[in-house]
Design a protein around this motif. Structure first.
Motif, PDB file in Angstrom:
ATOM      1  N   LEU A  30      50.795  40.209  30.473  1.00 23.57           N
ATOM      2  CA  LEU A  30      50.129  40.209  31.779  1.00 23.57           C
ATOM      3  C   LEU A  30      50.349  38.840  32.415  1.00 23.57           C
ATOM      4  CD1 LEU A  30      46.834  41.879  30.574  1.00 23.57           C
ATOM      5  CD2 LEU A  30      48.762  42.992  31.689  1.00 23.57           C
ATOM      6  N   ASN A  31      51.489  38.654  32.997  1.00 24.90           N
ATOM      7  CA  ASN A  31      51.917  37.334  33.471  1.00 24.90           C
ATOM      8  C   ASN A  31      50.993  36.721  34.506  1.00 24.90           C
ATOM      9  OD1 ASN A  31      54.170  37.473  31.803  1.00 24.90           O
ATOM     10  ND2 ASN A  31      55.354  38.539  33.362  1.00 24.90           N
ATOM     11  N   ASN A  32      50.243  37.549  35.215  1.00 25.65           N
ATOM     12  CA  ASN A  32      49.396  36.991  36.264  1.00 25.65           C
ATOM     13  C   ASN A  32      47.986  36.651  35.780  1.00 25.65           C
ATOM     14  OD1 ASN A  32      49.091  39.757  35.908  1.00 25.65           O
ATOM     15  ND2 ASN A  32      48.337  40.094  37.977  1.00 25.65           N
ATOM     16  N   TYR A  33      47.731  36.791  34.478  1.00 28.70           N
ATOM     17  CA  TYR A  33      46.409  36.473  33.940  1.00 28.70           C
ATOM     18  C   TYR A  33      46.506  35.527  32.760  1.00 28.70           C
ATOM     19  CZ  TYR A  33      44.145  40.278  36.505  1.00 28.70           C
ATOM     20  OH  TYR A  33      43.644  41.093  37.472  1.00 28.70           O
ATOM     21  N   LYS A  44      41.470  46.020  31.514  1.00 35.20           N
ATOM     22  CA  LYS A  44      40.090  46.371  31.859  1.00 35.20           C
ATOM     23  C   LYS A  44      39.626  47.638  31.135  1.00 35.20           C
ATOM     24  CE  LYS A  44      40.064  44.130  36.334  1.00 35.20           C
ATOM     25  NZ  LYS A  44      39.882  44.277  37.779  1.00 35.20           N
ATOM     26  N   ASP A  45      40.557  48.410  30.605  1.00 32.79           N
ATOM     27  CA  ASP A  45      40.217  49.600  29.826  1.00 32.79           C
ATOM     28  C   ASP A  45      39.946  49.268  28.358  1.00 32.79           C
ATOM     29  OD1 ASP A  45      40.430  51.272  32.031  1.00 32.79           O
ATOM     30  OD2 ASP A  45      42.565  51.656  31.686  1.00 32.79           O
ATOM     31  N   GLU A 100      35.904  37.635  35.693  1.00 33.81           N
ATOM     32  CA  GLU A 100      37.170  37.248  36.328  1.00 33.81           C
ATOM     33  C   GLU A 100      36.921  36.138  37.336  1.00 33.81           C
ATOM     34  OE1 GLU A 100      40.372  40.178  37.613  1.00 33.81           O
ATOM     35  OE2 GLU A 100      38.632  41.473  37.288  1.00 33.81           O
ATOM     36  N   TRP A 101      37.763  35.132  37.271  1.00 34.69           N
ATOM     37  CA  TRP A 101      37.709  34.037  38.239  1.00 34.69           C
ATOM     38  C   TRP A 101      39.138  33.596  38.509  1.00 34.69           C
ATOM     39  CZ3 TRP A 101      38.531  28.585  37.442  1.00 34.69           C
ATOM     40  CH2 TRP A 101      38.182  27.796  38.538  1.00 34.69           C
TER      41      TRP A 101
END
Length: 97
Positions: free
Chosen positions: A81-84, A60-61, A41-42
């Motif tokens: 997952l709008n924030n990723y 992450k699962d 993750e960055w």
């Protein structure tokens, strides 16, 4: 096959011979690959070998197998997952989802 060709192997080599040769001559590479994380993750990006399971609540699962091998389910499932953003490297091209 491209990865094996980059190590100098061809279709003339048997799978068994390739495995034995890699184990015999690439201790440092095997150790390096063994200890790599399944994802990195960055900021708002996740770097992963194949993809993640976008059908579960927490990416992450995702199973270790899916981090390494998931293909169609990752490519054809909408990213909710709008924030990723996920970055997968495929044959010198990038796929950002």
């Amino acid at each position: 096959m491209k990865t094996l060709e980059s190590f100098g192997y061809s279709e003339n080599n048997t799978f068994k011979d390739i495995v034995l040769d890699i184990k015999k001559n690439n201790d440092k590479l095997i150790e390096f690959l063994t200890y790599l994380p399944n994802f990195y993750e960055w900021n708002d990006y996740i770097f992963v070998h194949a993809g993640v399971n976008l059908k579960i609540n927490n990416w992450k699962d995702t199973s270790i197998r899916d981090f390494m091998w998931i293909r169609e389910d990752f490519h054809f499932t909408p990213n909710r997952l709008n924030n990723y953003s996920f970055l997968v490297i495929l044959k010198r091209k990038s796929l950002i989802k």
